[in-house]
Write an enzyme that holds these catalytic residues in place. Structure first.
Site, PDB file in Angstrom:
ATOM      1  N   HIS A 127       0.835  -1.201   0.000  1.00 59.76           N
ATOM      2  CA  HIS A 127       0.000   0.000   0.000  1.00 59.76           C
ATOM      3  C   HIS A 127       0.874   1.257   0.000  1.00 59.76           C
ATOM      4  O   HIS A 127       0.691   2.157  -0.817  1.00 59.76           O
ATOM      5  CB  HIS A 127      -0.936  -0.003   1.202  1.00 59.76           C
ATOM      6  CG  HIS A 127      -1.589   1.322   1.469  1.00 59.76           C
ATOM      7  ND1 HIS A 127      -2.537   1.871   0.633  1.00 59.76           N
ATOM      8  CD2 HIS A 127      -1.406   2.242   2.460  1.00 59.76           C
ATOM      9  CE1 HIS A 127      -2.910   3.050   1.110  1.00 59.76           C
ATOM     10  NE2 HIS A 127      -2.232   3.305   2.217  1.00 59.76           N
ATOM     11  N   ASP A 136       7.001  22.232 -26.014  1.00 62.49           N
ATOM     12  CA  ASP A 136       6.928  20.872 -25.460  1.00 62.49           C
ATOM     13  C   ASP A 136       7.922  20.813 -24.308  1.00 62.49           C
ATOM     14  O   ASP A 136       8.485  21.840 -23.911  1.00 62.49           O
ATOM     15  CB  ASP A 136       7.271  19.814 -26.526  1.00 62.49           C
ATOM     16  CG  ASP A 136       6.628  18.460 -26.193  1.00 62.49           C
ATOM     17  OD1 ASP A 136       7.003  17.854 -25.183  1.00 62.49           O
ATOM     18  OD2 ASP A 136       5.721  18.033 -26.938  1.00 62.49           O
ATOM     19  N   TRP A 160       6.870   0.068   4.035  1.00 63.23           N
ATOM     20  CA  TRP A 160       7.370   0.820   2.868  1.00 63.23           C
ATOM     21  C   TRP A 160       8.709   1.471   3.181  1.00 63.23           C
ATOM     22  O   TRP A 160       9.447   1.846   2.277  1.00 63.23           O
ATOM     23  CB  TRP A 160       6.350   1.865   2.406  1.00 63.23           C
ATOM     24  CG  TRP A 160       6.481   3.210   3.043  1.00 63.23           C
ATOM     25  CD1 TRP A 160       5.903   3.611   4.204  1.00 63.23           C
ATOM     26  CD2 TRP A 160       7.242   4.329   2.572  1.00 63.23           C
ATOM     27  NE1 TRP A 160       6.259   4.900   4.491  1.00 63.23           N
ATOM     28  CE2 TRP A 160       7.085   5.376   3.508  1.00 63.23           C
ATOM     29  CE3 TRP A 160       8.044   4.560   1.452  1.00 63.23           C
ATOM     30  CZ2 TRP A 160       7.697   6.612   3.372  1.00 63.23           C
ATOM     31  CZ3 TRP A 160       8.651   5.803   1.326  1.00 63.23           C
ATOM     32  CH2 TRP A 160       8.476   6.819   2.272  1.00 63.23           C
ATOM     33  N   SER A 165      13.654   6.601 -13.568  1.00 64.46           N
ATOM     34  CA  SER A 165      12.561   7.320 -14.217  1.00 64.46           C
ATOM     35  C   SER A 165      12.363   8.693 -13.573  1.00 64.46           C
ATOM     36  O   SER A 165      12.231   9.708 -14.263  1.00 64.46           O
ATOM     37  CB  SER A 165      11.280   6.485 -14.112  1.00 64.46           C
ATOM     38  OG  SER A 165      10.144   7.296 -14.142  1.00 64.46           O
ATOM     39  N   SER A 166      12.375   8.730 -12.236  1.00 64.11           N
ATOM     40  CA  SER A 166      12.171  10.008 -11.541  1.00 64.11           C
ATOM     41  C   SER A 166      13.293  10.992 -11.831  1.00 64.11           C
ATOM     42  O   SER A 166      13.050  12.191 -12.010  1.00 64.11           O
ATOM     43  CB  SER A 166      12.110   9.793 -10.029  1.00 64.11           C
ATOM     44  OG  SER A 166      10.947   9.135  -9.672  1.00 64.11           O
ATOM     45  N   HIS A 203      12.882  12.111   3.944  1.00 57.61           N
ATOM     46  CA  HIS A 203      12.223  13.355   4.316  1.00 57.61           C
ATOM     47  C   HIS A 203      12.047  14.309   3.141  1.00 57.61           C
ATOM     48  O   HIS A 203      10.948  14.801   2.926  1.00 57.61           O
ATOM     49  CB  HIS A 203      12.818  14.025   5.534  1.00 57.61           C
ATOM     50  CG  HIS A 203      11.769  14.937   6.100  1.00 57.61           C
ATOM     51  ND1 HIS A 203      10.714  14.465   6.839  1.00 57.61           N
ATOM     52  CD2 HIS A 203      11.520  16.242   5.879  1.00 57.61           C
ATOM     53  CE1 HIS A 203       9.873  15.469   7.075  1.00 57.61           C
ATOM     54  NE2 HIS A 203      10.343  16.546   6.512  1.00 57.61           N
ATOM     55  N   GLU A 243      11.664  13.376   0.295  1.00 55.27           N
ATOM     56  CA  GLU A 243      10.629  12.691  -0.480  1.00 55.27           C
ATOM     57  C   GLU A 243       9.223  13.148  -0.078  1.00 55.27           C
ATOM     58  O   GLU A 243       8.372  13.349  -0.941  1.00 55.27           O
ATOM     59  CB  GLU A 243      10.767  11.172  -0.302  1.00 55.27           C
ATOM     60  CG  GLU A 243       9.588  10.344  -0.774  1.00 55.27           C
ATOM     61  CD  GLU A 243       9.421  10.319  -2.280  1.00 55.27           C
ATOM     62  OE1 GLU A 243      10.388  10.674  -2.988  1.00 55.27           O
ATOM     63  OE2 GLU A 243       8.326   9.951  -2.740  1.00 55.27           O
ATOM     64  N   TYR A 257       8.388  16.000   0.948  1.00 56.47           N
ATOM     65  CA  TYR A 257       8.146  17.326   0.363  1.00 56.47           C
ATOM     66  C   TYR A 257       8.003  17.251  -1.141  1.00 56.47           C
ATOM     67  O   TYR A 257       7.326  18.089  -1.747  1.00 56.47           O
ATOM     68  CB  TYR A 257       9.245  18.302   0.786  1.00 56.47           C
ATOM     69  CG  TYR A 257       9.146  18.587   2.257  1.00 56.47           C
ATOM     70  CD1 TYR A 257       7.917  18.918   2.805  1.00 56.47           C
ATOM     71  CD2 TYR A 257      10.227  18.466   3.105  1.00 56.47           C
ATOM     72  CE1 TYR A 257       7.781  19.134   4.158  1.00 56.47           C
ATOM     73  CE2 TYR A 257      10.095  18.682   4.465  1.00 56.47           C
ATOM     74  CZ  TYR A 257       8.869  19.012   4.988  1.00 56.47           C
ATOM     75  OH  TYR A 257       8.731  19.213   6.323  1.00 56.47           O
ATOM     76  N   SER A 300      -2.162  27.212  -5.027  1.00 55.12           N
ATOM     77  CA  SER A 300      -1.832  28.621  -5.252  1.00 55.12           C
ATOM     78  C   SER A 300      -2.348  29.105  -6.599  1.00 55.12           C
ATOM     79  O   SER A 300      -2.425  30.311  -6.843  1.00 55.12           O
ATOM     80  CB  SER A 300      -0.316  28.844  -5.189  1.00 55.12           C
ATOM     81  OG  SER A 300       0.180  28.448  -3.942  1.00 55.12           O
ATOM     82  N   HIS A 317      14.329  13.166  12.605  1.00 56.81           N
ATOM     83  CA  HIS A 317      13.137  13.244  13.464  1.00 56.81           C
ATOM     84  C   HIS A 317      12.239  12.025  13.259  1.00 56.81           C
ATOM     85  O   HIS A 317      11.298  11.830  14.006  1.00 56.81           O
ATOM     86  CB  HIS A 317      12.367  14.563  13.256  1.00 56.81           C
ATOM     87  CG  HIS A 317      11.735  14.741  11.918  1.00 56.81           C
ATOM     88  ND1 HIS A 317      11.588  15.950  11.312  1.00 56.81           N
ATOM     89  CD2 HIS A 317      11.203  13.846  11.043  1.00 56.81           C
ATOM     90  CE1 HIS A 317      10.991  15.806  10.146  1.00 56.81           C
ATOM     91  NE2 HIS A 317      10.742  14.542   9.961  1.00 56.81           N
ATOM     92  N   HIS A 318      12.544  11.229  12.241  1.00 59.84           N
ATOM     93  CA  HIS A 318      11.837   9.947  12.086  1.00 59.84           C
ATOM     94  C   HIS A 318      12.416   8.882  13.002  1.00 59.84           C
ATOM     95  O   HIS A 318      11.928   7.767  13.037  1.00 59.84           O
ATOM     96  CB  HIS A 318      11.920   9.464  10.637  1.00 59.84           C
ATOM     97  CG  HIS A 318      11.260  10.390   9.663  1.00 59.84           C
ATOM     98  ND1 HIS A 318       9.952  10.258   9.275  1.00 59.84           N
ATOM     99  CD2 HIS A 318      11.728  11.481   9.008  1.00 59.84           C
ATOM    100  CE1 HIS A 318       9.639  11.218   8.419  1.00 59.84           C
ATOM    101  NE2 HIS A 318      10.704  11.975   8.239  1.00 59.84           N
ATOM    102  N   THR A 343       5.962  27.127   6.302  1.00 60.94           N
ATOM    103  CA  THR A 343       4.657  26.531   6.021  1.00 60.94           C
ATOM    104  C   THR A 343       3.551  27.454   6.516  1.00 60.94           C
ATOM    105  O   THR A 343       2.514  27.630   5.859  1.00 60.94           O
ATOM    106  CB  THR A 343       4.543  25.158   6.690  1.00 60.94           C
ATOM    107  OG1 THR A 343       5.738  24.428   6.430  1.00 60.94           O
ATOM    108  CG2 THR A 343       3.369  24.382   6.140  1.00 60.94           C
ATOM    109  N   LYS A 378       2.854  30.119   4.092  1.00 62.80           N
ATOM    110  CA  LYS A 378       2.001  29.679   2.985  1.00 62.80           C
ATOM    111  C   LYS A 378       0.534  29.666   3.385  1.00 62.80           C
ATOM    112  O   LYS A 378      -0.331  30.192   2.666  1.00 62.80           O
ATOM    113  CB  LYS A 378       2.432  28.288   2.535  1.00 62.80           C
ATOM    114  CG  LYS A 378       3.713  28.340   1.733  1.00 62.80           C
ATOM    115  CD  LYS A 378       4.030  26.980   1.174  1.00 62.80           C
ATOM    116  CE  LYS A 378       5.094  27.093   0.125  1.00 62.80           C
ATOM    117  NZ  LYS A 378       4.649  27.805  -1.080  1.00 62.80           N
ATOM    118  N   ARG A 424       1.066   0.734  15.192  1.00 57.29           N
ATOM    119  CA  ARG A 424       0.766   0.599  13.771  1.00 57.29           C
ATOM    120  C   ARG A 424       1.320  -0.722  13.245  1.00 57.29           C
ATOM    121  O   ARG A 424       2.110  -1.382  13.926  1.00 57.29           O
ATOM    122  CB  ARG A 424       1.351   1.780  12.989  1.00 57.29           C
ATOM    123  CG  ARG A 424       2.834   1.961  13.156  1.00 57.29           C
ATOM    124  CD  ARG A 424       3.316   3.279  12.557  1.00 57.29           C
ATOM    125  NE  ARG A 424       3.378   3.252  11.105  1.00 57.29           N
ATOM    126  CZ  ARG A 424       4.279   3.922  10.364  1.00 57.29           C
ATOM    127  NH1 ARG A 424       5.213   4.656  10.959  1.00 57.29           N
ATOM    128  NH2 ARG A 424       4.264   3.867   9.072  1.00 57.29           N
TER     129      ARG A 424
END
Lengths: 306, 516
Positions: B67, B96, B132, B160-161, B244, B246, B248, B259, B293-294, B319, B322, B441
């Protein structure tokens, strides 16, 4: 060169991308089966590699052909410049992960395992008798089991042997070779900008030779490490970081040498590249400077302070 | 250049057109969204009641893992790349993408990568079951054999990314129409430019960490093995150095989308454009210095805990800028609530809730209590579902008329919104409670005391899933039989994309427009 800023060349439909995806997929699919012990793996891997190589050949031919027929305007060429530049940056970050692993192991993981930090009881309970040292010859597992290191003393590793022994030390000569090759490829670049075809071919040829010599020396060093020193990928974190860092660097040198060799053949056989239109070569030379810089980093942190 | 699309399947296989490729990315990501959703519903079905009912624990672990992987790498990231493909060239007045063939290559790697990843479900030993985040040694010493396929799938989707990101950077820096200076670019373009830099910086690190796993598993190296002098915690550091930024990568383009939408339906220009750009850049910079922090509970030196705690809290400042700007844009605006606007307002409110729970988690001593509970699950679903998913949905409603030339049904769109909004909150809000009460979890069973909230969560999840089927129906029926859309579509939207006809011609801006 009739194209101007107003008309960016957008290629027609192309079969290259889908085949490139398919070839890449087959390659890794075969590699995964191979590693998992499936006997069909190597065949699939090989087939994928061939498809991929064939596609790349055609892709580069197409791009070169478009450039020669004047389809690539200055704006498209800038796209290639940006593309190559940021591709090299992504490679830098790939190496950063492995350099980071080395720094972390040396400054954090090993001192903890060796009980050098008061608040960690790991050493006392899990790895009694283990002392952190670098190059790490006796792993925590060996210390607990009372195994001797295959490598006997600190003089028998690949690290800096002191100034006196500098000139009989292989990594020193590899550094000399690679640094010189960065200079020779720069001379080649200067030559093509001054329209000196013969000088370009010679300097580029010398660069390719230096690359090949570097790789041979590296192979000799690996052979020495495996057979004489007993230092292998499996001999703990020192062997791991040593072979992975120098190995990935070696793989990049191989690719860089191959790229420069192709450029050399293009110049010698086909007379490609002009004083003002040589980005194919320039991109390869950037790549070469990049592997050179990585080597300087390796030389300092893996060998000198190794 | 003056030709239209080719006929049949060849159009999609061989295309070099940014609009075709954008559409393929979007359809692919939607398919992955449904697949990942089915995996989520298996999880919620099992958790409907305490005790083991439907699946065995190992399969449950495979579901949580797949998932996460499918949603992150298959649904959210490709959807944003699809939007970038469609919109960035039109927004900056380019004919293009900068490297059109490489663009198609970036896309076509993905179906192969995900076919390989999904096929692990049918392999001996089952699919990856280590979460994951694939922490070593679960993903190395104790992994099923399919981990090798997982590693290579990550490798090629990373390639690819990276190629996609390089393409987007080259497009934005090199192909803007004359007069389109950097500080005139729409914010979606800005946020994608910064996202692309994040991608180039961290996808190679992900490739590095899975390579280390591969070497540890198959070649006897000791990166994550303490017996050889390595450290499993090293895995977590490298993974989160990727991980991390990732997260964002999955939210900055969303900032760009809202926006664009909020000013249109507030009938006011965006408040604080320049500060939005700087805030985005600040968030991107901070994302590189907060990764641990993870890992507050893993056993780090006190100095590390403190540094990562304070650095993380700093993120609340840009943040906050924003959120303030979006609110100030709406303030005294002439607001209407079409479907894209509803999703965008929900984005602002619910993402802020997710941001606040993130602030709670950032407090290291408090995190010792929250770590690995459903509170964390609630937090990151509040930033990803109303953040990434709602913004993508809003973008589809906002630009679908431009893409297809047809208008969706506002009644259907609003129905979708309310079902999704209610479903989402019913699913994830209770997880804050069960998490604070201590429910761990990634476990298929739980104590009786969590039963009520879990049953409510599961009901909400199926409601949310159903809402997405409605979304699929709305999109298809719009394309097939929606009423004709005008060229401007909305009352007075800003941006070059609204100056071209609806549907947008196959080739736009073959000659660059002049931007005043």
């Amino acid at each position: 060169m009739s194209t101007h800023e107003g008309s960016y060349y957008v290629p027609e439909q192309s079969k290259l991308p889908i085949w490139a995806s398919f070839g890449l997929f087959l390659t890794v699919f075969g590699a995964a089966h191979w590693l998992n012990g499936n006997s069909k793996g190597p065949m699939i891997f090989l087939a994928g590699g061939l498809v991929f190589a064939f596609v790349l050949w055609n892709w580069f031919s197409a791009v070169i052909g478009e450039n020669m027929s004047g389809l690539a305007g200055p704006q498209l060429k800038r796209s290639y410049v940006w593309g190559m530049g940021w591709f090299i940056f992504s490679e830098v970050m790939f190496f950063a992960a492995f350099f980071g692993a080395l720094f972390y192991v040396r400054t954090m993981a090993l001192p903890w395992l060796g009980g050098e930090v008061e608040s960690t009881a790991t050493n006392e309970f899990l790895w009694p008798g283990f002392t952190a040292e670098w190059p790490l010859m006796v792993t925590p597992d060996m210390a607990v089991n009372g195994d001797r290191a295959t490598v006997l003393g600190p003089d028998q590793n690949l690290s800096y042997p002191g100034f006196g022994a500098m000139f009989s030390w292989l990594p020193f000569w590899n550094t000399v070779i690679l640094l010189s090759s960065s200079v020779t490829v720069h001379f080649a670049h200067a030559a093509i900008k001054n329209n000196q075809r013969r000088a370009f071919n010679s300097w580029l040829g010398v660069t390719v030779l230096l690359g090949i010599i570097f790789l041979i020396m590296q192979a000799l060093e690996y052979h020495h490490a495996y057979t004489d020193l007993g230092l292998t990928l499996q001999s703990g974190i020192y062997g791991t970081t040593f072979f992975m860092l120098t190995g990935f660097h070696g793989a990049h040198v191989t690719l860089g040498t191959f790229m420069l060799l192709v450029m050399w053949l293009r110049s010698v056989l086909k007379g490609h590249f002009k004083p003002d239109d040589n980005f194919g070569f320039e991109a390869a030379s950037w790549y070469w400077h990049f592997v050179d810089v990585v080597w300087v980093g390796l030389f300092i942190v893996v060998y000198i302070f190794g | 250049m003056a030709h239209g699309p080719a006929k049949g399947i060849a159009r999609w296989l061989y295309t070099t057109n940014h609009k075709d490729i954008g559409s393929m990315y979007l359809w692919f990501s939607f398919a992955m969204f449904l697949l990942g959703g089915v995996f989520a519903l298996v999880i919620r079905a099992e958790l409907f009641q305490p005790g083991l009912q439907i699946v065995d624990p190992n399969f449950f672990n495979q579901m949580t893992t797949m998932h996460g992987l499918v949603m992150v790498f298959g649904a959210v990231m490709p959807a944003f790349v699809g939007l970038a493909n469609w919109m960035v060239p039109m927004m900056i007045g380019a004919p293009d993408m900068a490297l059109p063939r490489m663009n198609n290559w970036s896309f076509w790697i993905l179906p192969f990568a995900f076919a390989m990843l999904t096929s692990t479900l049918f392999m001996e030993g089952g699919a990856p079951n280590f979460g994951w985040t694939f922490y070593a040694p679960l993903s190395t010493t104790y992994a099923p054999p399919s981990v090798t396929f997982f590693i290579f799938a990550i490798h090629i989707m990373g390639a690819s990314s990276i190629m996609g990101a390089i393409n987007i950077i080259a497009t934005i820096l090199n192909m803007r129409a004359p007069g389109m200076t950097l500080m005139k670019m729409p914010l979606f373009v800005w946020t994608w430019l910064i996202t692309a830099y994040l991608l180039i910086a961290v996808m190679p690190v992900l490739a590095g960490v899975v390579t280390m796993m591969l070497m540890d598993i198959h070649f006897g190296t000791s990166f994550f093995n303490a017996a050889g002098g390595g450290d499993p915690v090293l895995f977590q550091h490298i993974f989160w150095f990727f991980g991390h930024p990732e997260v964002y990568i999955m939210i900055l383009p969303a900032f760009g989308i809202v926006s664009a939408i909020i000013p249109t339906f507030s009938r006011k220009p965006l408040f604080g454009y320049a500060s939005m750009v700087y805030a985005t850049a600040s968030i991107a910079f901070l994302s590189f210095i907060v990764w641990a922090h993870h890992m507050f509970t893993v056993g780090m030196p006190l100095a590390g805990e403190l540094f990562f705690m304070y650095a993380t809290m700093l993120i609340a400042v840009p943040t906050g800028v924003k959120v303030f700007n979006w609110t100030a844009t709406m303030f005294k605006g002439s607001l209407t609530f079409e479907t894209p606007m509803l999703f965008s307002i929900a984005f602002v409110i619910l993402f802020t809730i997710g941001g606040f729970s993130g602030l709670m988690l950032a407090i290291a001593p408090a995190d010792f209590q929250y770590h690995d509970t459903y509170f964390v699950v609630a937090h990151f679903h509040y930033v990803l579902v109303p953040g990434a998913i709602f913004s993508i949905t809003a973008a589809v409603y906002y630009w679908l008329p431009k893409w297809s030339g047809r208008m969706y049904s506002e009644v259907m769109g609003k129905t979708h919104f309310w079902l999704a909004f209610i479903g989402l909150n019913v699913t994830f809000f209770p997880m804050h409670f069960s998490g604070l009460a201590g429910m761990p979890r990634r476990i298929p069973d739980y104590h009786m005391m969590f039963a009520d909230w879990n049953m409510i969560s599961s009901i909400g999840a199926f409601l949310f899933g159903g809402a997405q089927v409605l979304f699929l129906y709305i999109v298809i029926s719009t394309i097939v039989s929606g009423r004709k859309a005008t060229d401007k579509v909305w009352e007075n939207p800003e941006g070059l994309e609204w100056t071209v006809p609806s549907p947008a011609p196959y080739h736009t801006f073959s000659t660059p427009p002049e931007v005043k």
